[in-house]
Design a protein around this motif. Structure first.
Motif, PDB file in Angstrom:
ATOM      1  N   ILE A 139      -5.864 -30.038  -5.058  1.00  0.00           N
ATOM      2  CA  ILE A 139      -5.809 -30.180  -6.316  1.00  0.00           C
ATOM      3  C   ILE A 139      -5.384 -31.779  -6.756  1.00  0.00           C
ATOM      4  N   GLY A 184      -4.188 -25.190  -2.070  1.00  0.00           N
ATOM      5  CA  GLY A 184      -4.006 -26.116  -3.332  1.00  0.00           C
ATOM      6  C   GLY A 184      -3.322 -27.279  -3.333  1.00  0.00           C
ATOM      7  N   GLY A 242      -9.443 -21.894 -10.935  1.00  0.00           N
ATOM      8  CA  GLY A 242      -8.410 -21.443  -9.791  1.00  0.00           C
ATOM      9  C   GLY A 242      -8.839 -20.043  -9.449  1.00  0.00           C
ATOM     10  N   PRO A 298      -0.040 -26.214  -8.180  1.00  0.00           N
ATOM     11  CA  PRO A 298      -0.753 -26.124  -9.140  1.00  0.00           C
ATOM     12  C   PRO A 298       0.315 -25.749 -10.539  1.00  0.00           C
TER      13      PRO A 298
END
Length: 426
Positions: A143, A139, A133, A163
């Motif tokens: 992700i 994200g 990260g 996250p």
């Protein structure tokens, strides 16, 4: 969108480190001129700190993917530079990961979901060992792609809830939720304020904090919370400063990752005399200077011990950033998170026998309590921050700007929001 590759010195020899934002190498001495990284309030470590006996990693590199936002309205180039400095240190002095040098395959993001998704797909196609990260506001788009590819996502700055909740994610601190919540508790319980004005960016990252921080303020005893949005592209925050002053708030909470100095300067210009709180990027020396006195007395919840301190880890961080990061790199929570992520990953993955897999990587992090570089020890049992099972640590230190410098009055008095934070989505 740019692809960047950070290569180990041990694997590739001496390679020049080019300017930040173009290409990079974890090796070079060319970027480590005698000019210390901007933002550092102490340079002594750079000239006197000893890295110890060299122990270079010479095996097959372990490749880690990384997306870092370095173009667009809000940029954090220092996150990748922090990682670069740590990679060079561990590859040259800690034998990498069991003899395997760390290599970072990077893609530059701009904070948008489309770019984050494209970057993630490109990184996945290169079959990395895992993802490090960094500062990826996109994200929520990247992700899930890593999860589909069965890749662990380790550390960095969790700007959004994704996250913090993803099952493939391991987070060593919560920068944007947990620190805000701890600051809210401190404001109510220690400073005794009853009314707060929050200045925040009107983007996905900025707006994501409101459902968490506002209830935390109120649960801790604040009765009035006024939300004041600011566009990330706004050249003049004076109207927002005037709204803060007109609200009569006892405390102004400045949740602005870029341009915080302008907001603080505007608050001073309109005559605001209440208490101040900010997020960690507001404490960087260039930001304090830009505030023209407007940062004085500001409180900040930091997940890190003071980087300019005298501890061995603080001296190591300063010296490594001075030697291997690009000149001008900010010393703030973002660069510290980039550096500490690599240090924590190297430490835990070095306990794994054989080539790490996603399964063994996640199991290693979830086993026991681990030391946390320049931060509070972490335990990845899903209990650190309510509703955020990927967060492994929810403790922060309260810093204060005094005489134009960031100070840390008590480096052992860790603050938490436990008992007041409603939880992600709570």
């Amino acid at each position: 969108m740019k692809r960047l590759r950070t290569l180990s010195a041990a694997a590739l020899g001496v390679v020049a480190l080019t300017a930040a934002g173009c290409s990079s190498s974890g090796s070079s001495s060319s970027a480590s001129s005698s000019t210390p990284a901007a933002g550092s309030s102490s340079t002594a470590a750079a000239g006197t700190f000893s890295f110890g006996t060299a122990k270079k990693a010479t095996g097959t590199p372990y490749v880690f993917g990384m997306i870092n936002d370095e173009t667009g309205a809000v940029t954090f180039p220092e996150a990748r530079q922090g990682a670069i400095a740590a990679v060079d240190y561990v590859n040259n002095y800690l034998n990498g990961i069991n003899g395997h040098p760390i290599q970072i395959d990077s893609c530059v993001g701009d904070g948008t979901p489309a770019t984050a998704a494209r970057c993630a797909n490109q990184l996945v196609a290169d079959h990395p060992l895992a993802i490090l990260g960094a500062a990826d506001v996109g994200g929520p788009a990247s992700i899930p792609i890593y999860a589909h590819a069965n890749l662990a996502y380790l550390g960095g700055i969790p700007f959004t809830p994704v996250p913090e909740t993803a099952p493939n994610s391991i987070q060593f601190w919560s920068v944007s939720v947990g620190d805000n919540a701890a600051a809210a508790v401190y404001a109510a319980k220690q400073l005794g304020v009853k009314s707060v004005a929050i200045v925040y960016f009107s983007n996905a990252q900025g707006e994501s904090i409101l459902p968490q921080i506002t209830p935390t303020f109120k649960a801790a005893g604040v009765t009035t919370v006024k939300d004041i949005p600011l566009s990330p592209t706004s050249p003049d925050p004076s109207p927002q400063a005037a709204l803060v002053e007109g609200s009569g708030a006892q405390l102004a909470y400045v949740d602005i990752p870029n341009g915080c100095g302008n907001v603080l300067k505007s608050l001073k210009s309109v005559g605001y005399s209440g208490k101040l709180m900010g997020i960690d990027p507001c404490s960087a020396p260039p930001v304090i200077a830009a505030a023209a006195g407007g940062a004085e007395g500001m409180y900040i919840a930091s997940p890190f011990q003071l980087q300019s301190g005298s501890s061995t880890q603080a001296q190591l961080f300063q010296a490594a950033m001075n030697k291997w990061a690009a000149p001008g790199t900010l010393i703030d929570s973002i660069s510290t998170a980039g550096f500490a992520t690599v240090m924590n990953v190297q430490q835990v993955l070095s306990t794994i026998s054989g080539t790490p897999t996603t399964s063994t990587i996640l199991a290693a992090f979830k086993s026991g309590t681990h030391s946390n570089f320049l931060s509070h020890p972490y335990t990845c049992n899903g209990q650190a921050l309510k509703g955020a099972p990927a967060i492994c640590n929810d403790y922060y230190l309260m810093d204060e700007i005094q005489n134009g410098k960031e100070t840390q009055p008590d480096p052992t008095d860790w603050v938490t929001s436990k008992g007041y934070f409603p939880g992600i989505g709570g």
